[in-house]
Design a protein around this motif. Structure first.
Motif, PDB file in Angstrom:
ATOM      1  N   PHE A 227       0.845  -1.183   0.000  1.00 47.86           N
ATOM      2  CA  PHE A 227       0.000   0.000   0.000  1.00 47.86           C
ATOM      3  C   PHE A 227       0.889   1.244   0.000  1.00 47.86           C
ATOM      4  N   ALA A 228       0.273   2.406  -0.244  1.00 49.76           N
ATOM      5  CA  ALA A 228       1.004   3.671  -0.211  1.00 49.76           C
ATOM      6  C   ALA A 228       1.434   3.992   1.217  1.00 49.76           C
ATOM      7  N   GLU A 229       2.526   4.753   1.347  1.00 49.97           N
ATOM      8  CA  GLU A 229       2.968   5.199   2.665  1.00 49.97           C
ATOM      9  C   GLU A 229       1.931   6.153   3.258  1.00 49.97           C
ATOM     10  N   GLU A 258      -4.408   7.400   4.180  1.00 53.29           N
ATOM     11  CA  GLU A 258      -4.725   8.576   4.992  1.00 53.29           C
ATOM     12  C   GLU A 258      -5.524   8.158   6.209  1.00 53.29           C
ATOM     13  N   ASN A 259      -5.165   8.705   7.380  1.00 56.79           N
ATOM     14  CA  ASN A 259      -5.923   8.502   8.618  1.00 56.79           C
ATOM     15  C   ASN A 259      -6.149   7.015   8.927  1.00 56.79           C
ATOM     16  N   ASN A 260      -5.085   6.246   8.904  1.00 55.83           N
ATOM     17  CA  ASN A 260      -5.092   4.812   9.248  1.00 55.83           C
ATOM     18  C   ASN A 260      -5.706   3.920   8.174  1.00 55.83           C
ATOM     19  N   TRP A 261      -6.272   4.491   7.120  1.00 54.74           N
ATOM     20  CA  TRP A 261      -6.893   3.703   6.054  1.00 54.74           C
ATOM     21  C   TRP A 261      -5.996   3.699   4.818  1.00 54.74           C
ATOM     22  N   LYS A 262      -6.001   2.567   4.117  1.00 51.84           N
ATOM     23  CA  LYS A 262      -5.209   2.422   2.897  1.00 51.84           C
ATOM     24  C   LYS A 262      -6.077   1.807   1.807  1.00 51.84           C
ATOM     25  N   LYS A 293      -7.265  -5.899  -9.500  1.00 53.79           N
ATOM     26  CA  LYS A 293      -6.909  -6.096  -8.097  1.00 53.79           C
ATOM     27  C   LYS A 293      -7.349  -4.879  -7.291  1.00 53.79           C
ATOM     28  N   ALA A 294      -7.814  -5.136  -6.078  1.00 58.04           N
ATOM     29  CA  ALA A 294      -8.204  -4.068  -5.168  1.00 58.04           C
ATOM     30  C   ALA A 294      -7.823  -4.468  -3.754  1.00 58.04           C
ATOM     31  N   GLY A 295      -7.539  -3.481  -2.929  1.00 58.33           N
ATOM     32  CA  GLY A 295      -7.179  -3.757  -1.549  1.00 58.33           C
ATOM     33  C   GLY A 295      -7.571  -2.616  -0.640  1.00 58.33           C
ATOM     34  N   VAL A 296      -7.918  -2.954   0.573  1.00 55.83           N
ATOM     35  CA  VAL A 296      -8.209  -1.947   1.598  1.00 55.83           C
ATOM     36  C   VAL A 296      -7.548  -2.407   2.897  1.00 55.83           C
TER      37      VAL A 296
END
Length: 547
Positions: A227-229, A258-262, A293-296
């Motif tokens: 994920f992004a930093e 952002e704010n703990n979410w990716k 592909k998707a991710g959270v």
């Protein structure tokens, strides 16, 4: 099960308030200069930062516990540090200049160490490196790894071979879960795209201790992109053209944190015509592959979780004899139409001196195969109908007739992998875990390769890494069971016990020796039990020495 999940949620919520900060500086060991833009990364927390122009860094919101932290930069030797948090110590790291490329943490081994610190030798390559060597597909790219080959049927169909073993003798992991896609078949490929894959790790030889009975030949472990930093967003768009197949691979992605979410999204498309040789094109090696592909992810101080989803749809020509010479990209009969869904959940709860990892997966493999004979049978049935009323209707529905596959199989697999890392006790790092799988196979076509059946696997394992001043030892044991219930009444069950022992020692400054001894057991799979002839349980013992 509900009580177990509720307990995990309680532990996660009750620990989110423990937040710590570390800070320090990174220097050049040869001249004490401060190093800017050094990568700093916690593999266990999947959290990182970089040094500023003065070589200083600060990382916040860290949970209490013991973690490995990596410092890496091109032109310098990667350094790993064991850090106990909370810590008020100002960290000073000195990196040694080196022409050797940066090392990464090995994810496929249980203790997640740098390769130089691992007792077991693991080959690791980035997808970027494999692509620079002209690989068209993922199955093609892995052949650039020493000791790994691929059994191929044309360009689009390929499966890994490790030291001469493949199919159900090699386990493939993607997104942290075991991939199941009817791999027993000679023309059944990986069904995965290299888009969105960061690196590939290969364990050669029996790995039954870590991955169960089918890992007799080894393990192919695919690490998804990160994920992004925190606090950043990025995207990319790329395309490659291949003159031999007059085909292309394209990929586009966007990720943000952002704010703990990716969040992460990636789509790719690959389309190729028949492979060209010096004298002719190999008919029906053409293929088309669509991948999404998707991710959270969500992360707080002592709890992190992520969910990833991948759907891959491929139309793959099956080559038979040399025929049509063209650059068309639509597969001819016979061909495969495969849709593969991979859903994975990866969660970690951090305690003060230990951690609990829970990986859950669901794989849905929908495989169709179309043949000329089946299509001809369809045409013969239409000739017997009243052409005065149906001729125009048949022309409109011709494509629908072809969609009635001769072979249609649906494989649904749910698997789990739960590991608990105990607090380090002196020189001992210890992990206990359970792994399992529930799988159903269903047939919907005229032909059947294997019958409708249910397979259940369960395994329990324990392994320890023991640190000595001049050597490291890893030992472990595992117990497995497998049951196979076939619809017609066949019922089989198998049990096994396996062990492994390894030692690593540094003979000199740049000379390391590893010795590994392991036993392997592989229970028969559904295709072997229900085919002609008899199938016996396979066992193997491996002794490997490397310097």
């Amino acid at each position: 099960m509900r009580i177990f999940l509720s307990a995990l949620l309680f532990l996660a919520i009750s620990s989110v308030y423990a937040q710590n900060t570390i800070s320090g500086v990174v220097l050049d060991a040869s001249n004490q200069d401060q190093l800017a833009f050094v990568n700093i990364y916690f593999p266990d927390l999947e959290k990182g930062a970089a040094t500023d122009e003065n070589g200083r860094f600060s990382i916040e919101n860290l949970p209490s516990g013991s973690y490995n932290i990596l410092f890496s930069m091109i032109g310098y030797e990667t350094q790993s540090l064991k850090l106990i948090i909370p810590s008020t110590e100002y960290i000073e790291i000195k990196l040694t200049p080196s022409a050797i490329e940066m090392q990464s943490i090995i994810i496929s081994t249980p203790f997640h160490k740098l390769q130089r610190d691992n007792v077991m030798k693991v080959e690791q390559k980035s997808i970027k490196d494999l692509k620079t060597k002209g690989a068209v597909t993922l199955a093609d790219g892995i052949t650039n790894i020493a000791g790994v080959e691929s059994v191929t049927t044309g360009m689009g169909i390929g499966k890994p071979v490790i030291r001469g073993l493949s199919s159900n003798r090699v386990v493939v992991y993607t997104q942290g879960v075991r991939l199941e896609n009817q791999q027993f078949g000679g023309e059944h490929g990986l069904g995965l795209s290299d888009a969105g894959v960061e690196s590939v790790e290969v364990i050669k030889g029996p790995a039954s201790l870590l991955y169960g009975s089918d890992a007799l030949g080894g393990v192919l472990y695919l690490n998804p992109e990160r994920f992004a930093e925190e606090g950043t967003s990025s995207g990319d768009l790329g395309a490659n053209y291949f003159s031999n197949t007059q085909g292309f691979n394209t990929s586009a992605s966007f990720k943000t944190s952002e704010n703990n979410w990716k969040f992460l999204f990636r789509g790719s498309l690959a389309e190729h015509s028949d492979y060209d040789t010096e004298d002719y094109r190999v008919t029906n090696t053409r293929f088309r592959e669509q991948d999404f592909k998707a991710g959270v992810g969500y992360q707080v101080s002592k709890f992190k979780t992520e969910f990833r989803y991948n759907v891959n749809h491929s139309k793959l020509g099956i080559p038979e004899e040399i025929g049509e010479q063209s650059t068309n990209k639509t597969p001819l009969l016979p061909y495969q139409d495969i849709t593969n869904h991979v859903m994975s959940s990866k969660s970690t709860v951090f305690f003060n001196d230990s951690r609990l990892d829970i990986n859950l997966g669901y794989i849905y493999n929908d495989r169709k195969e179309f043949e000329e004979e089946h299509d001809h049978d369809e045409d013969e049935e239409h000739e017997e109908e009243d052409h005065d009323e149906e001729e125009h209707h048949d022309e409109e529905d011709h494509d629908d007739d072809i969609l009635e596959a001769a072979l249609h199989m649906k494989l649904k697999t749910a698997n789990y992998d739960v590991k608990y890392s105990l607090p380090q006790l002196g020189k001992f790092e210890t992990i206990f875990g359970v792994q399992g799988m529930h799988q159903t196979n269903s047939n919907y076509g005229e032909e059947e390769l294997i019958p409708d059946a249910t397979t259940n696997d369960f395994g329990i394992l324990g392994t320890s890494h023991i640190h000595f001043e001049k050597a490291d030892i890893q030992i472990g044991a595992r117990f497995d069971t497998r049951t196979i219930d076939v619809l017609n009444g066949l019922n089989k069950s198998f049990e096994s016990f396996n062990g492994a022992f390894g030692v690593k020692t540094d003979i000199a400054k740049n000379l390391t020796t590893r010795v590994n001894l392991a036993t392997g057991f592989r229970a028969p799979n559904l295709s072997e039990l229900t085919s002609d002839g008899s199938m016996k349980v396979q066992t193997v013992m491996k002794l490997e020495m490397k310097t």
